[in-house]
Each structure stands twice: as C-alpha cells, then as structure tokens.
Scaffold this active site. Structure first.
Site, short mmCIF file in Angstrom:
data_model
loop_
_atom_site.label_atom_id
_atom_site.label_comp_id
_atom_site.label_asym_id
_atom_site.label_seq_id
_atom_site.Cartn_x
_atom_site.Cartn_y
_atom_site.Cartn_z
N GLY A 21 39.60 45.39 42.81
CA GLY A 21 39.13 46.74 43.10
C GLY A 21 37.94 46.94 42.19
CD GLU B 54 36.03 51.87 42.28
OE1 GLU B 54 37.05 51.16 42.49
OE2 GLU B 54 35.30 52.28 43.19
CG ASN C 69 30.48 48.29 44.32
OD1 ASN C 69 29.82 47.26 44.17
ND2 ASN C 69 31.37 48.69 43.44
CE1 TYR C 70 27.20 51.13 53.81
CE2 TYR C 70 25.70 49.28 54.11
CZ TYR C 70 26.42 50.35 54.63
OH TYR C 70 26.34 50.62 55.97
NE ARG C 71 32.56 45.86 48.35
CZ ARG C 71 31.53 45.71 47.51
NH1 ARG C 71 30.28 45.88 47.92
NH2 ARG C 71 31.76 45.36 46.24
CE LYS D 1 23.75 45.20 40.60
NZ LYS D 1 25.19 45.26 40.79
CB ALA E 168 29.36 38.47 39.95
CG ASP F 9 33.00 45.08 40.57
OD1 ASP F 9 32.19 45.88 41.06
OD2 ASP F 9 33.88 44.50 41.24
#
Ligand code: KDG
Length: 311
Positions: A34, A36, A164-166, A222, A254, A256
């Site tokens: 997860g 976070e 964190n676009y999912r 990044k 990575a 995170d």
C-alpha cells in the site's frame, strides 16, 4: 517526537513465484503493500518515527498487515478494524513488459476511509501528513478525508501528496484530473512521475507544471531518464539529481521509498539536493527486491553517500 502520519489503504499482496501470466503461476508469496504504508515503512527504516493510519478487515489479511507494519517499527495505534468489510487484496503479475497490479479491493475496509478520522490524535500531532492520489479514487468518503486533511491548515504541519495515478482504480466516467489537481495544489510537497504528470495534468514540463500548481512549496518531478528534479519556491531554485544505477528486480514500491527518503531528508533539514539523494538511496533498496518494500542502505553508508560530491 510525534510520528509522521501516512494515511491510505494497505492490502494483502500476493507475489508470484515466477514471472508471466497469472494462469501459469503455481505459488504466491503472501506479503503486504500500500503506497502510504510503504512510505511509513521507508521512514521508519530511515529512523523517522512514522504511523500508518488506515482500516483493515477483521481477518487474517488485516492482522498480517498490522503485524508486519508494527514489526517494521511503524506505529499502528490508530488503525481501525472493520467488523464487516474485508481487507483489500492485490495480486502482482510480473513480466518483461513490467508489473501489473490486479486489485480485489472494491468494498474493502480500507476503501471505507472517511472524514471521521480527522479527529484522530495521531493525525492531530503529526509534523507531516503524507497522502497519495490512490486514496481519492477509493470512495467518496476517502476522497473527502484527503481533501479535508489538505485543506486543514495546522500550524507547523507539513503535508505531502504523491500523485500515484492508478488508472485502474478510477470508475468509468470519473474525471481523475478534476479530482486530483486541486488536491495536488493544496499540498505542501508534491511528488509525481513525468508519465503520470502527462496523463493527469497534460504536461511534464517543469515550468508548465509550476504554472498549473502554484500552491505547493516543493514539486518533485521524477522523469523517465531516472532523474528527479525539485522545484522549490523558497529558493526559486531547480535542482536535478540522477538515480543510482542498480540491478532492478521489480520496481513497484520504489516511488514510495523515494518519497520516504525525500521526506526524511526534508525533516532532517537537508538542502534540496540532499533530499533528492536520500530519496534515490531509499528507492534503490526497493528496486532490488520482488516486494514493495526493501530496506535502505545502513545509516553509515547513507551518510557517506550523501556526503560524496556529485559525479
Ligand atoms: O506504489 C506502490 C503501490 O502501488 C502498491 O503498494 C499497491 O497501494 C498500492 C496501490 O494502490 O496500487
């Protein structure tokens, strides 16, 4: 020192024993993941007290999530156990084209996060609250919690938000950009990858991103050449730092770990280059393991690498 609060969903993770399509996998390793919580573990591994705040089901997967985070030194005192909803699950599929995460988390305990958590003591005292763009996709309540935490101005508290676009989490007809952009703009520190910046904001050009997101003090971008750039308002300076070269085993997690390193560097008062370097060092630890979390190098090695002059 009160712990950094990392808020979001943590799931049971099934990691295949071999690469390739799931239909040919015989054995899975039981792990947890997860975004976070990965950051919380990364912070704890770097010596920064960190808490994970989220919800799990009253089941074995949930107990595993809480126990494994606690064993990593993460404060789990504010974790809620939902008596009715199950712990979310994801299955990792790996292969030459990259990894795919298959989610089994609709209606999960974690997706029932809501603004009811806003009064939690761990959140109230946290010097830094870390959030990500995964949580607002989980439910209206989870979105409201993230928006509330970013809107709430608590003196001395920093907020950070990793995009964190999912895409798989957003229901058909949803407008992720309309939801995510105001959240990004309300955070103090924003972390995002060039590809997801393109997908959500339509650009990965640093100057254009800054024009779209005037709010954050720091934007960390990044790029696809494994460089990270920090755009900081205070110094109006742009600093770019290349990643370390490592043998990548599996890249999920990575980002995170990078966030954990960057945030640890921020709390330690490092300059922007030092923050980026600590981010890369922590990310290297996650890149060389099949799971989402790998330990960063030991503290003496980190100190030596941080002090080294750029090549
Ligand atoms: O950043 C890694 C995460 O994607 C992984 O741990 C699982 O939280 C996860 C998610 O929602 O994809």
């Amino acid at each position: 020192q009160p712990p950094v609060a990392c808020v979001g969903e943590t799931m049971a993770a099934l990691l295949p024993d071999r690469p390739g399509p799931l239909d040919h996998v015989e054995t899975f390793r039981h792990a947890i993941g997860g975004a976070e919580a990965n950051v919380a573990r990364g912070l704890a591994a770097l010596g920064v007290p960190a808490a994970w705040i989220g919800r799990v089901g009253a089941d074995g997967f949930g107990r595993r999530v809480t126990a494994e985070l606690a064993a990593s030194g993460v404060d789990v005192s504010a974790v809620e156990v939902d008596p009715r909803r199950p712990t979310g699950l994801y299955v990792k599929e790996t292969g030459p084209g990259g990894s795919v995460l298959h989610y089994y988390r609709e209606g999960s305990a974690g997706s029932a996060l809501s603004p009811a958590l806003l009064g939690s003591p761990v959140l109230r005292d946290a010097p830094l609250v870390h959030l990500s763009g995964i949580t607002p996709a989980l439910s209206a309540g989870a979105h409201a919690l993230v928006a509330g935490l970013l809107r709430e101005r608590v003196p001395g508290r920093l907020t950070s938000f990793d995009l964190n676009y999912r895409p798989a989490l957003w229901p058909p007809g949803a407008d992720p950009a309309a939801t995510l952009r105001p959240l990004l703009d309300a955070a103090g520190i924003v972390l995002l990858g060039a590809d997801e910046a393109e997908a959500v904001l339509g650009t990965s050009d640093p100057a254009k991103l800054r024009a779209l997101l005037p709010g954050p003090d720091t934007i960390v971008l990044k790029d696809d050449r494994h460089q990270a750039t920090a755009l900081t308002r205070l110094t109006s300076e742009t600093v770019t730092e290349p990643a370390l070269r490592v043998e990548v085993v599996e890249p999920v997690g990575a980002g995170d770990a990078f966030a954990a390193g960057f945030l640890a560097g921020t709390l330690r008062g490092l300059d922007p280059r030092g923050r980026l370097r600590l981010g890369h060092l922590a990310a290297a630890g996650a890149l060389v393991v099949p799971g989402d979390h790998g330990p960063p190098p030991p503290p003496d090695r980190i100190a030596a690498l941080l002090a080294a002059t750029p090549a």
